[in-house]
Design an enzyme around this catalytic site. Structure first.
Site, short mmCIF file in Angstrom:
data_model
loop_
_atom_site.label_atom_id
_atom_site.label_comp_id
_atom_site.label_asym_id
_atom_site.label_seq_id
_atom_site.Cartn_x
_atom_site.Cartn_y
_atom_site.Cartn_z
N HIS A 69 0.59 -1.50 0.25
CA HIS A 69 -0.14 0.16 -0.75
C HIS A 69 0.95 1.45 0.45
O HIS A 69 0.50 1.77 -1.00
CB HIS A 69 -0.89 0.09 1.37
CG HIS A 69 -2.19 1.53 1.36
ND1 HIS A 69 -1.42 2.36 1.92
CD2 HIS A 69 -3.24 1.56 0.68
CE1 HIS A 69 -1.99 3.09 1.79
NE2 HIS A 69 -3.21 2.76 0.34
N HIS A 70 1.99 1.33 0.88
CA HIS A 70 3.02 2.40 0.63
C HIS A 70 3.94 1.66 1.97
O HIS A 70 4.34 1.18 2.04
CB HIS A 70 2.50 3.45 1.80
CG HIS A 70 2.82 3.55 3.09
ND1 HIS A 70 1.53 3.69 3.73
CD2 HIS A 70 3.43 2.96 3.36
CE1 HIS A 70 1.89 3.91 5.09
NE2 HIS A 70 3.26 3.19 4.87
N GLN A 143 10.35 0.97 5.20
CA GLN A 143 8.71 0.66 5.97
C GLN A 143 8.00 0.26 4.90
O GLN A 143 7.50 0.58 3.74
CB GLN A 143 7.61 1.37 6.79
CG GLN A 143 7.08 1.43 7.93
CD GLN A 143 5.45 2.36 8.63
OE1 GLN A 143 5.99 3.59 7.31
NE2 GLN A 143 6.05 2.62 9.31
N HIS A 145 4.10 -1.22 4.21
CA HIS A 145 3.20 -1.40 4.69
C HIS A 145 1.74 -2.69 4.00
O HIS A 145 1.53 -2.40 2.41
CB HIS A 145 1.43 0.12 4.44
CG HIS A 145 0.16 -0.41 4.80
ND1 HIS A 145 -1.04 0.95 4.69
CD2 HIS A 145 -0.36 -0.84 4.99
CE1 HIS A 145 -1.62 0.69 4.88
NE2 HIS A 145 -1.51 -0.89 5.25
N HIS A 213 0.48 14.15 5.22
CA HIS A 213 0.11 13.29 5.82
C HIS A 213 -1.20 13.59 6.65
O HIS A 213 -0.65 14.50 8.03
CB HIS A 213 1.07 12.84 6.35
CG HIS A 213 0.98 11.34 6.93
ND1 HIS A 213 0.05 10.31 7.23
CD2 HIS A 213 1.16 10.95 8.83
CE1 HIS A 213 0.08 9.40 7.75
NE2 HIS A 213 0.45 10.04 9.19
N HIS A 215 -4.23 11.26 9.11
CA HIS A 215 -5.36 9.87 8.64
C HIS A 215 -6.62 9.94 7.51
O HIS A 215 -6.66 11.08 7.69
CB HIS A 215 -5.83 9.47 10.28
CG HIS A 215 -4.07 9.40 10.92
ND1 HIS A 215 -4.31 8.90 12.59
CD2 HIS A 215 -2.65 9.30 10.46
CE1 HIS A 215 -2.74 8.82 12.48
NE2 HIS A 215 -2.04 8.97 10.90
N MET A 285 -3.80 12.74 12.00
CA MET A 285 -2.17 13.57 12.10
C MET A 285 -2.22 14.03 10.82
O MET A 285 -2.90 14.75 10.05
CB MET A 285 -1.38 12.55 12.14
CG MET A 285 -0.84 11.69 12.48
SD MET A 285 0.53 10.60 12.84
CE MET A 285 0.96 10.22 14.21
C1 IYT Z 1 2.51 13.62 15.75
C2 IYT Z 1 3.05 13.67 14.35
O1 IYT Z 1 2.44 14.18 13.30
N1 IYT Z 1 3.49 12.83 13.41
C3 IYT Z 1 3.79 12.39 11.87
C4 IYT Z 1 4.89 13.28 12.64
C5 IYT Z 1 6.66 12.40 13.16
C6 IYT Z 1 7.33 11.55 11.99
C7 IYT Z 1 8.38 11.94 12.39
C8 IYT Z 1 6.76 12.77 14.06
C9 IYT Z 1 7.58 12.67 14.08
C10 IYT Z 1 8.58 11.40 13.33
O2 IYT Z 1 9.99 10.90 14.03
I1 IYT Z 1 9.89 10.92 11.01
I2 IYT Z 1 7.98 12.43 17.03
C11 IYT Z 1 4.04 10.72 11.81
O3 IYT Z 1 4.57 10.07 12.88
N2 IYT Z 1 4.00 11.65 10.75
C12 IYT Z 1 3.76 9.84 9.61
C13 IYT Z 1 5.17 8.76 10.10
O4 IYT Z 1 5.26 8.34 11.23
C14 IYT Z 1 6.37 9.24 9.69
C15 IYT Z 1 3.49 10.08 8.49
O5 IYT Z 1 3.03 8.62 7.38
O6 IYT Z 1 3.54 10.79 7.99
CU CU Z 2 -0.37 2.99 3.58
CU CU Z 3 -0.05 9.20 11.17
#
Ligand code: IYT
Ligand code: CU
Ligand code: CU
Length: 334
Positions: A69-70, A143, A145, A213, A215, A285
């Site tokens: 998926h990704h 990663q 998915h 990004h 949800h 997010m």
């Molecule tokens: C709370 C949030 O916004 N989390 C995001 C951005 C994020 C990315 C990284 C936060 C942290 C990181 O170290 I890299 I602390 C988040 O988790 N984004 C998801 C993935 O987990 C990376 C995304 O797909 O953008």
């Molecule tokens: Cu995905």
């Molecule tokens: Cu997320």
């Protein structure tokens, strides 16, 4: 040298030097895994040679949307696990028998994202992600998915990317600026999640790709450069329900010291419950990523721009430092 020859030389020398940079490919692929459950997220690492510095100049995906998926590639200081493969989806099912942890234990940043049969990504000429010895990126973690499993051969799946790299010093360094918010969306309402930061680094950023990004509740995510607190120039906007990969920024744009970068996620919450920013699928997010290059050996700092988000933080609010001419409609429509 006569003029024609000189002209030929000036045209061809850049092509020859580009060719002589002896670019190589390195596989970052799943080691023939057999995921047992749909929606599994698996991670696999490579440890970079820390005696030498490498420059990643492109990504050639080896994947199909029939299976993956990704995919994301993270640069890490420390990987999330010492295993060859582990579960790394905080919001998903887990493959039995495998350890579960985040992609990186420390120093994480996304350097590549793939979805829905996205093509290869080549960084602009002379640009590389610096990894290995003279950088903070000591590991790369892939990663995947897994969406559907019915096309995986019995020998296992090797989805991933071939990293195009060179050991030739690149004059321009690639980096990724991560923008995001905290906050929450009340039931049955539309909420703007907003962030903005003034660029402190003296080096001019040249953005060339962006990624969004959210949800399920995200409708539009837009990112902006704001000059003189009131001149808004779009970096990019996207429907976050479309593949969350890096999309090219088609125009030439510079982000200079003193400019503000700003991003908004427009979220529509039809649920009966308040939805908070958090890490699970029940949470939301709000992220806007800017991939850019700068002259020299180091990406810009700081490399994140987070705010508290709604309801206490907004572009128009008192903590944003007085942003004018907010493009309210353009920031929330595609
Ligand atoms: C709370 C949030 O916004 N989390 C995001 C951005 C994020 C990315 C990284 C936060 C942290 C990181 O170290 I890299 I602390 C988040 O988790 N984004 C998801 C993935 O987990 C990376 C995304 O797909 O953008
Ligand atoms: Cu995905
Ligand atoms: Cu997320």
């Amino acid at each position: 040298m006569n003029q024609l020859l000189w002209l030929a030389a000036t045209i061809f020398i850049p092509a020859i030097t580009a060719f002589q940079q002896d670019k190589d490919e390195f596989p970052l692929l799943m080691p023939k895994v057999t995921p047992e459950l749909e929606e599994t997220y698996l991670c696999t690492p490579i440890r970079l040679d820390t005696d030498d510095t490498y420059f990643i100049t492109g990504f050639r995906p080896n994947a199909t949307m029939m299976t993956a998926h990704h995919m994301l590639v993270f640069g890490c200081e420390e990987p999330g696990s010492s295993q060859p493969v582990w579960n790394c989806g905080e919001m998903s099912v887990k493959q039995p028998g495998l350890e579960s942890s985040r992609p990186c234990a420390s120093g994480d940043q996304i350097i590549y994202a793939w979805g829905m049969d996205a093509p290869e990504l080549h960084l602009p000429e002379g640009v590389g992600f610096r990894v290995g010895a003279d950088s903070n990126i000591k590991y790369l973690v892939l990663q995947v998915h897994y969406g559907h499993l019915d096309h995986i051969p019995s020998s296992g799946d090797d989805s991933g990317v071939f990293l195009e790299y060179t050991e030739t010093e690149q004059p321009k360094t690639a980096g990724v600026l991560l923008m995001g918010t905290g906050g929450f969306a009340l039931p049955h309402s539309t909420t703007y999640f907003e962030t903005s930061c003034e660029m402190e680094d003296p080096r001019t950023m040249h953005p060339f790709a962006f990624r969004t990004h959210t949800h399920k509740l995200g409708k539009v995510v837009s990112g902006w450069r704001v000059r003189h607190r009131g001149e808004w120039e779009l970096i990019g906007k996207m429907d976050p329900q479309k593949p969350q990969m890096f999309y090219p920024i088609e125009k030439d744009m510079e982000i200079k010291q003193g400019d503000t970068v700003a991003a908004r996620c427009t979220m529509v919450n039809h649920r009966d419950r308040t939805t908070y920013i958090g890490t699970t699928a029940e949470d939301e997010m709000c992220n806007f990523y800017v991939m850019y290059w700068v002259w020299g050996k180091r990406p810009v700092t700081p490399n994140t721009c987070f705010t508290r988000g709604p309801p206490s933080w907004s572009w128009a609010g008192r903590y944003a430092g007085g942003l004018n001419n907010i493009p309210d409609v353009e920031a929330s429509t595609l």
